[in-house]
Design a protein around this motif. Structure first.
Motif, PDB file in Angstrom:
ATOM      1  N   ASP A 202       0.824  -1.210   0.000  1.00 37.49           N
ATOM      2  CA  ASP A 202       0.000   0.000   0.000  1.00 37.49           C
ATOM      3  C   ASP A 202       0.861   1.265   0.000  1.00 37.49           C
ATOM      4  O   ASP A 202       0.520   2.248  -0.662  1.00 37.49           O
ATOM      5  CB  ASP A 202      -0.951  -0.001   1.200  1.00 37.49           C
ATOM      6  CG  ASP A 202      -2.017  -1.097   1.093  1.00 37.49           C
ATOM      7  OD1 ASP A 202      -2.148  -1.707   0.015  1.00 37.49           O
ATOM      8  OD2 ASP A 202      -2.701  -1.352   2.104  1.00 37.49           O
TER       9      ASP A 202
ATOM     10  N   ARG B 233       2.079   1.786  -3.498  1.00 42.99           N
ATOM     11  CA  ARG B 233       0.987   2.313  -4.333  1.00 42.99           C
ATOM     12  C   ARG B 233       0.802   3.811  -4.072  1.00 42.99           C
ATOM     13  O   ARG B 233       0.689   4.611  -4.997  1.00 42.99           O
ATOM     14  CB  ARG B 233      -0.319   1.552  -4.056  1.00 42.99           C
ATOM     15  CG  ARG B 233      -1.425   1.925  -5.046  1.00 42.99           C
ATOM     16  CD  ARG B 233      -2.778   1.357  -4.668  1.00 42.99           C
ATOM     17  NE  ARG B 233      -3.195   1.930  -3.379  1.00 42.99           N
ATOM     18  CZ  ARG B 233      -3.413   1.237  -2.273  1.00 42.99           C
ATOM     19  NH1 ARG B 233      -3.296  -0.063  -2.254  1.00 42.99           N
ATOM     20  NH2 ARG B 233      -3.776   1.831  -1.153  1.00 42.99           N
ATOM     21  N   ASP B 234       0.826   4.202  -2.787  1.00 45.04           N
ATOM     22  CA  ASP B 234       0.657   5.619  -2.443  1.00 45.04           C
ATOM     23  C   ASP B 234       1.830   6.470  -2.914  1.00 45.04           C
ATOM     24  O   ASP B 234       1.682   7.663  -3.155  1.00 45.04           O
ATOM     25  CB  ASP B 234       0.489   5.790  -0.929  1.00 45.04           C
ATOM     26  CG  ASP B 234      -0.860   5.295  -0.430  1.00 45.04           C
ATOM     27  OD1 ASP B 234      -1.677   4.817  -1.246  1.00 45.04           O
ATOM     28  OD2 ASP B 234      -1.094   5.384   0.793  1.00 45.04           O
TER      29      ASP B 234
ATOM     30  N   LYS C 169       2.300   3.131   7.542  1.00 46.11           N
ATOM     31  CA  LYS C 169       2.328   3.307   6.087  1.00 46.11           C
ATOM     32  C   LYS C 169       2.848   4.705   5.736  1.00 46.11           C
ATOM     33  O   LYS C 169       3.682   4.856   4.837  1.00 46.11           O
ATOM     34  CB  LYS C 169       0.936   3.097   5.483  1.00 46.11           C
ATOM     35  CG  LYS C 169       0.930   3.223   3.969  1.00 46.11           C
ATOM     36  CD  LYS C 169      -0.441   2.984   3.390  1.00 46.11           C
ATOM     37  CE  LYS C 169      -1.293   4.187   3.644  1.00 46.11           C
ATOM     38  NZ  LYS C 169      -2.489   4.283   2.822  1.00 46.11           N
ATOM     39  N   THR C 170       2.398   5.717   6.459  1.00 43.37           N
ATOM     40  CA  THR C 170       2.862   7.084   6.224  1.00 43.37           C
ATOM     41  C   THR C 170       4.368   7.187   6.446  1.00 43.37           C
ATOM     42  O   THR C 170       5.080   7.828   5.662  1.00 43.37           O
ATOM     43  CB  THR C 170       2.113   8.072   7.148  1.00 43.37           C
ATOM     44  OG1 THR C 170       0.712   7.987   6.867  1.00 43.37           O
ATOM     45  CG2 THR C 170       2.595   9.493   6.948  1.00 43.37           C
TER      46      THR C 170
ATOM     47  N   VAL D 229       6.096   5.598   3.463  1.00 40.81           N
ATOM     48  CA  VAL D 229       6.017   6.502   2.303  1.00 40.81           C
ATOM     49  C   VAL D 229       7.033   7.641   2.460  1.00 40.81           C
ATOM     50  O   VAL D 229       7.727   8.007   1.499  1.00 40.81           O
ATOM     51  CB  VAL D 229       4.588   7.051   2.110  1.00 40.81           C
ATOM     52  CG1 VAL D 229       4.568   8.172   1.075  1.00 40.81           C
ATOM     53  CG2 VAL D 229       3.638   5.936   1.690  1.00 40.81           C
TER      54      VAL D 229
END
Length: 159
Positions: free
Chosen positions: A51, A54-55, A86-87, A90
């Motif tokens: 994910d 993807r981001d 996730k942040t 990223v």
């Protein structure tokens, strides 16, 4: 005279830029405070990686960056705050892309080390000077003109 007016405009623009940067820093600091109240739930680490990639896909547009992903199977399940983790990933990917510029190799792997899930993110960017490496997790530490210098500090809180 006319030179004083130009100086005043130049200083005013610099001050405005600093104020805008401080506002963004304060916004990110508010986000940082939310870490303390994050809720941990079981989740698959490989899904977080998928994910996050993807981001972060927009970061690879117009660049010649090869992304190599190697995830252990089955995916380790760990207690995590999915959104904040996730942040953080990223943000690390973004740091890697910026360090590589328009061309490079980004490698992301997941593995197990005893009972711990391990995520490794490597790039072939310019690197960080040894004396600066000690400071990367300090709040407001940045070598870039943009950014508040909180990304790695926040990311570390989720690991």
């Amino acid at each position: 005279g006319n030179g004083d007016e130009e100086k005043t405009k130049k200083y005013a623009a610099a001050i405005l830029k600093c104020v805008n940067r401080l506002e963004r820093m304060i916004e990110r600091f508010d986000d940082y405070k939310g870490i303390l109240s994050s809720k941990l739930r079981p989740g698959e680490i490989n899904r977080v990686i998928e994910d996050a990639l993807r981001d972060a896909a927009f970061l690879f547009e117009e660049r010649d960056i090869e992304v190599k992903v190697s995830c252990v199977t089955p995916s380790p399940v760990v207690n995590m705050d999915y959104i904040n983790l996730k942040t953080a990933i990223v943000n690390i990917i973004q740091n890697s892309v910026e360090a590589m510029g328009d061309k490079g190799i980004l490698e992301i792997t997941t593995s197990l080390d005893d009972d711990k899930a391990v995520v490794e993110i490597k790039d072939n960017g310019v690197g960080i000077e040894p004396d600066e490496q000690k400071k990367v997790f300090h709040p407001f530490q940045t070598s870039r003109l943009e950014g508040a210098g909180l990304g790695l500090k926040i990311g570390r809180a989720h690991v």
